[in-house]
Design a protein around this motif. Sequence first.
Motif, short mmCIF file in Angstrom:
data_model
loop_
_atom_site.label_atom_id
_atom_site.label_comp_id
_atom_site.label_asym_id
_atom_site.label_seq_id
_atom_site.Cartn_x
_atom_site.Cartn_y
_atom_site.Cartn_z
N GLN A 92 0.81 -1.21 0.00
CA GLN A 92 0.00 0.00 0.00
C GLN A 92 0.85 1.27 0.00
O GLN A 92 0.51 2.25 -0.67
CB GLN A 92 -0.89 0.01 1.24
N PHE A 93 1.94 1.25 0.76
CA PHE A 93 2.71 2.48 0.94
C PHE A 93 3.86 2.65 -0.05
O PHE A 93 4.39 3.74 -0.18
CB PHE A 93 3.23 2.56 2.37
N LYS A 94 4.22 1.60 -0.75
CA LYS A 94 5.32 1.71 -1.72
C LYS A 94 5.02 2.76 -2.79
O LYS A 94 5.88 3.62 -3.07
CB LYS A 94 5.62 0.36 -2.36
N PRO A 95 3.83 2.75 -3.44
CA PRO A 95 3.56 3.80 -4.44
C PRO A 95 3.48 5.19 -3.84
O PRO A 95 3.81 6.18 -4.50
CB PRO A 95 2.22 3.37 -5.06
N ILE A 96 3.04 5.31 -2.58
CA ILE A 96 2.97 6.61 -1.94
C ILE A 96 4.38 7.14 -1.67
O ILE A 96 4.69 8.31 -1.92
CB ILE A 96 2.14 6.53 -0.64
N ALA A 97 5.25 6.24 -1.16
CA ALA A 97 6.65 6.63 -0.95
C ALA A 97 7.30 7.01 -2.28
O ALA A 97 8.04 8.00 -2.36
CB ALA A 97 7.41 5.48 -0.29
N GLN A 98 7.00 6.24 -3.30
CA GLN A 98 7.56 6.51 -4.63
C GLN A 98 7.12 7.89 -5.13
O GLN A 98 7.91 8.62 -5.74
CB GLN A 98 7.10 5.42 -5.61
N TYR A 99 5.87 8.25 -4.85
CA TYR A 99 5.37 9.56 -5.27
C TYR A 99 6.21 10.68 -4.67
O TYR A 99 6.45 11.71 -5.32
CB TYR A 99 3.90 9.70 -4.84
N TYR A 100 6.66 10.50 -3.42
CA TYR A 100 7.47 11.51 -2.75
C TYR A 100 8.97 11.29 -2.93
O TYR A 100 9.79 11.87 -2.21
CB TYR A 100 7.13 11.53 -1.25
N SER A 101 9.33 10.44 -3.90
CA SER A 101 10.73 10.15 -4.24
C SER A 101 11.49 9.56 -3.05
O SER A 101 12.68 9.84 -2.84
CB SER A 101 11.44 11.42 -4.73
N LEU A 102 10.80 8.71 -2.29
CA LEU A 102 11.41 8.02 -1.16
C LEU A 102 11.51 6.53 -1.47
O LEU A 102 10.73 5.99 -2.26
CB LEU A 102 10.58 8.21 0.11
N ASN A 103 12.46 5.87 -0.85
CA ASN A 103 12.64 4.43 -1.03
C ASN A 103 12.08 3.70 0.18
O ASN A 103 12.55 3.89 1.31
CB ASN A 103 14.13 4.09 -1.19
N LEU A 104 11.08 2.84 -0.03
CA LEU A 104 10.50 2.04 1.04
C LEU A 104 11.05 0.63 0.94
O LEU A 104 10.94 -0.02 -0.10
CB LEU A 104 8.98 2.03 0.93
N HIS A 105 11.65 0.15 2.03
CA HIS A 105 12.27 -1.18 2.06
C HIS A 105 11.51 -2.08 3.03
O HIS A 105 11.08 -1.63 4.10
CB HIS A 105 13.72 -1.08 2.52
N TYR A 106 11.38 -3.35 2.66
CA TYR A 106 10.68 -4.32 3.49
C TYR A 106 11.63 -5.49 3.75
O TYR A 106 12.07 -6.15 2.81
CB TYR A 106 9.42 -4.79 2.76
N GLN A 107 11.97 -5.71 5.01
CA GLN A 107 12.99 -6.70 5.35
C GLN A 107 12.44 -7.71 6.35
O GLN A 107 11.87 -7.34 7.38
CB GLN A 107 14.22 -5.99 5.95
N THR A 108 12.63 -9.01 6.03
CA THR A 108 12.15 -10.08 6.90
C THR A 108 13.25 -11.11 7.08
O THR A 108 14.26 -11.10 6.38
CB THR A 108 10.91 -10.77 6.31
N GLN A 109 13.04 -12.03 8.03
CA GLN A 109 13.96 -13.15 8.23
C GLN A 109 13.48 -14.35 7.42
O GLN A 109 12.33 -14.42 7.00
CB GLN A 109 14.01 -13.52 9.71
N VAL A 110 14.38 -15.31 7.23
CA VAL A 110 14.01 -16.54 6.54
C VAL A 110 13.02 -17.34 7.38
O VAL A 110 12.06 -17.93 6.86
CB VAL A 110 15.27 -17.39 6.24
N SER A 111 13.22 -17.37 8.69
CA SER A 111 12.32 -18.08 9.58
C SER A 111 12.26 -17.35 10.92
O SER A 111 13.12 -16.51 11.23
CB SER A 111 12.78 -19.53 9.80
N TYR A 112 11.21 -17.68 11.71
CA TYR A 112 11.00 -17.04 13.00
C TYR A 112 10.87 -18.11 14.09
O TYR A 112 10.20 -19.13 13.88
CB TYR A 112 9.76 -16.15 12.95
N LYS A 113 11.50 -17.85 15.20
CA LYS A 113 11.63 -18.85 16.26
C LYS A 113 10.29 -19.42 16.71
O LYS A 113 10.15 -20.63 16.91
CB LYS A 113 12.36 -18.21 17.45
#
Length: 256
Positions: A92-113
């Motif tokens: 949802q927020f990636k295109p909004i960030a893109q509109y304001y020339s910002l880079n939105l990053h999404y980072q996760t782990q391979v697995s969770y304990k």
Amino acid sequence: MQKEVFSKQLDLSALLHDVSNAFEGASLIVNQIIDGAYGRSLEEIRPFLIALLQTNKRGVDLIESRRVYEELGVVSVTEFDVLDILQKNYSQFKPIAQYYSLNLHYQTQVSYKHGTQVRGDSISIDRMLCNIITNAIKYTLTGDIFVRLLNQGDDLIIEIEDTGIGIAAEQLSNIFIPFWRAPQSRVSDKPGRGIGLYIASMVAYAHGLTMRVDSVVTQGTKFTIIFPYKDGEMYGVDGRMLPKSPKQVGSRRSFV
């Protein structure tokens, strides 16, 4: 009586704030699609149409949730995957960030304990995250915003970090007060109402979460939301919502 009236007015202001944010975001995406900013073919714009649909649904869900609460006096507590909510937030927020020339990053782990399943009010958790991400976009003039889901020991952690204008140490204790805005927030040309972080803090209270804020002026801000692990139990609430109270911890503000 006056306190009760003020509480209801504040609750309504919070709802209008979030619904307005959702539909403002949807309008921004529509305008960008019309202008061809995301491409011209259906294949190119499909991800943004999905983001538009999700953003519009968020506004509708907020209204419906309020209607159910007004009619039945209950908050829906369910089991859900917080990883799914974060993925939708990113879309949802990636295109909004893109509109304001910002880079939105999404980072996760391979697995969770202990997995990523949470018990609580998924609409409220989504409100909390959307308000923090919205603020990150609003007060980052250039640079990056990071959304992370990770483990610290047994706990499940969400981090939302930006490279924005930051918050002075002496002002950190004020940022969750409804309608309060930091003096440096005026450098942003995006409108603000000073209620988004209040909403986020109330959601944290109700779910028994810890919220920490670290910030350096001109360098950025990081919100850390901690879902504490309970032996043999799922992250989140134990079947019911409980009001919580804030307490100060050093130069940070924590909610437990």
